[in-house]
Scaffold this motif. Structure first.
Motif, mmCIF file in Angstrom:
data_model
loop_
_atom_site.group_PDB
_atom_site.id
_atom_site.type_symbol
_atom_site.label_atom_id
_atom_site.label_comp_id
_atom_site.label_asym_id
_atom_site.label_seq_id
_atom_site.Cartn_x
_atom_site.Cartn_y
_atom_site.Cartn_z
ATOM 1 N N SER A 55 42.312 72.820 49.487
ATOM 2 C CA SER A 55 41.601 72.182 47.506
ATOM 3 C C SER A 55 40.576 71.692 48.375
ATOM 4 O O SER A 55 39.509 72.219 46.976
ATOM 5 N N THR A 56 40.150 71.470 49.615
ATOM 6 C CA THR A 56 38.048 71.094 49.657
ATOM 7 C C THR A 56 37.151 72.207 49.440
ATOM 8 O O THR A 56 35.962 72.701 49.530
ATOM 9 N N ILE A 57 38.442 73.564 49.802
ATOM 10 C CA ILE A 57 37.248 75.175 49.769
ATOM 11 C C ILE A 57 37.280 76.408 48.885
ATOM 12 O O ILE A 57 37.047 76.739 48.473
ATOM 13 N N GLY A 61 33.813 71.861 39.230
ATOM 14 C CA GLY A 61 32.341 71.809 39.671
ATOM 15 C C GLY A 61 32.089 72.424 40.475
ATOM 16 O O GLY A 61 30.608 72.471 41.275
ATOM 17 N N GLU A 62 32.433 73.374 41.252
ATOM 18 C CA GLU A 62 32.076 74.109 42.010
ATOM 19 C C GLU A 62 31.169 75.677 41.321
ATOM 20 O O GLU A 62 32.004 76.235 40.645
ATOM 21 N N MET A 63 29.994 75.951 41.577
ATOM 22 C CA MET A 63 29.502 76.487 40.866
ATOM 23 C C MET A 63 28.060 77.516 41.832
ATOM 24 O O MET A 63 27.726 77.150 42.807
ATOM 25 N N ALA A 117 29.624 76.311 50.794
ATOM 26 C CA ALA A 117 28.822 75.423 49.788
ATOM 27 C C ALA A 117 30.097 73.735 49.209
ATOM 28 O O ALA A 117 29.699 72.427 50.448
ATOM 29 N N ASP A 118 31.159 74.691 49.443
ATOM 30 C CA ASP A 118 32.074 73.480 48.976
ATOM 31 C C ASP A 118 32.244 72.329 49.863
ATOM 32 O O ASP A 118 32.549 71.805 50.115
ATOM 33 N N GLY A 119 32.985 72.835 51.254
ATOM 34 C CA GLY A 119 33.263 72.678 52.174
ATOM 35 C C GLY A 119 31.925 71.820 53.005
ATOM 36 O O GLY A 119 32.502 70.357 54.058
ATOM 37 N N ALA A 148 30.076 70.127 51.723
ATOM 38 C CA ALA A 148 29.726 69.619 50.844
ATOM 39 C C ALA A 148 30.215 68.298 51.404
ATOM 40 O O ALA A 148 30.205 67.063 51.551
ATOM 41 N N THR A 149 31.593 68.633 51.362
ATOM 42 C CA THR A 149 33.109 67.216 51.906
ATOM 43 C C THR A 149 32.102 67.023 52.944
ATOM 44 O O THR A 149 32.403 65.115 53.129
ATOM 45 N N ALA A 150 32.244 67.827 53.286
ATOM 46 C CA ALA A 150 31.632 66.942 55.426
ATOM 47 C C ALA A 150 30.402 66.798 55.507
ATOM 48 O O ALA A 150 30.203 64.910 55.757
HETATM 49 MG MG MG Z 1 34.394 68.956 47.558
#
Ligand code: MG
Ligand code: ADP
Length: 337
Positions: free
Chosen positions: A171-173, A200-202, A285-287, A289-291
């Motif tokens: 789910s983080t990616i 929110g991911e754009m 970007a999604d992954g 940003a969390t990292a």
């Molecule tokens: Mg994330």
């Protein structure tokens, strides 16, 4: 006579260049992945808008059926209940997303860990309830036996877990992957100018109908209100923000983040309040940003500079916020406000 002719000619040229008379912005939205999605696009064609929305929804259903942990018979859920130590054959798509999750995991020295589920649950941020008390050290040690990227091996399309009870959560990616997939679908429909967003991911391409850049607001990392930290434009890129300001709990005056440092098994404890990545791929970007949120500020800066990643970090300082912008961020991003 000549003058009028020239005026008409230049007006035609102007319209011809910008298509301002015919280009229009269209918009639809819906629900997916436990959140909302939004699609905006610009076209002057006689496009079947209803058909386009249906294709998008269909595509999102397909992706959920592969990668959702909320669907009992999704490909990912079936992998999660499968036996350990035997290769499990994945679809191309899921294998592609798993490969990227593992790549970012390695790049961040384990900060992004898609097997962290047992620890997330223990800290009460999973599908199971919030804990009454802070987990004990031995509970954490126990949960850590079922998580860790070293317990997962991907060979082409074959994924193997080396412990029973390992829980893979994309789910983080996956939201970012969904954004990329929808962007591809729009590009295949010959659309050049669009904005796609899931939870929110754009990702944006081209411009708005009036020829201006798409503007993206990055939220101020505060829980008390929804305010804007920055308004930026990014060309043809994706933007992802991971933040520690909306999902957390407090006990005895200590704030516990929903992000777990997989190396310690404890929620992150540092002064980064949000991390934004701008990248061609929304999934990446999604992954990332969390990292970057999980890494310490020093580690995040070092990684961004080494890998030339466009990173914006926001830190709380006193009553206000301070920022770090990586060199790549300053190159790619136009700050509007
Ligand atoms: Mg994330
Ligand atoms: P954010 O917007 O803060 O990045 P996401 O929904 O993308 O939030 O991801 C946060 C979720 O990821 C958490 O709720 C948790 O389930 C899971 N998670 C927590 N720590 C990690 C980690 N170190 N690596 C990968 N996933 C994590």
């Amino acid at each position: 006579m000549l003058r009028i002719g020239l005026v008409i000619f230049s007006v035609l040229v102007l319209f011809g260049c910008s298509n301002a008379a015919t280009d229009q912005e269209h918009y639809f939205s819906g629900q997916t992945m436990g959140t909302t999605y939004n699609v905006k696009y610009v076209t002057n064609d006689q496009l079947d808008h209803e058909q386009l929305k249906q294709s998008v929804e269909q595509r999102l259903i397909e992706i959920n059926q592969l990668m959702s942990t909320y669907i009992d018979d999704s490909e990912l859920s079936l992998f999660n209940i499968s036996a350990p130590n035997s290769p499990y054959l994945l679809s191309q798509e899921t294998a592609f997303v798993v490969a990227e999750a593992l790549r970012i995991g390695a790049l961040s020295e384990g900060a992004l860990d898609v097997t962290v589920g047992p620890l997330v649950n223990l800290w009460g941020f999973g599908p199971t309830k919030r804990p009454e008390t802070i987990p004990t050290a031995s509970q954490i040690t126990q949960a850590k036996r079922f998580s860790g990227l070293d317990k997962l091996q991907l060979n082409g399309l074959e994924l193997t877990k080396t412990v029973d009870g390992l829980y893979l959560d994309l789910s983080t990616i996956a939201k970012g992957y969904g954004v990329d997939a929808i962007s591809q679908l729009l590009a295949d429909a010959k659309l050049d100018n669009f904005l796609v967003e899931i939870g929110g991911e754009m990702r944006v391409s081209g411009t708005k109908a009036n020829g201006e850049a798409w503007r993206i607001a990055i939220e101020k990392p505060v829980t008390t209100e929804r305010a804007v930290q920055r308004i930026i434009s990014v060309g043809n890129h994706a933007v992802a923000t991971s933040g520690d300001y909306r999902n957390y709990f407090e006990e005895a005056g200590v704030r516990y983040s929903h992000l777990i440092d997989p190396n310690t098994g404890y929620p992150i404890q540092h002064k980064t309040v949000s991390a934004t990545i701008v990248h061609p791929s929304s999934m990446t970007a999604d992954g990332l940003a969390t990292a970057m949120m999980v890494l310490s500020p020093e580690q995040a800066k070092a990684l961004a500079e080494k890998e030339n990643l466009a990173l914006l970090l926001v830190f709380k300082e006193g009553d206000g916020f301070i920022e770090y912008q990586s060199p790549a961020f300053q190159q790619i991003v136009t700050i509007i406000n």
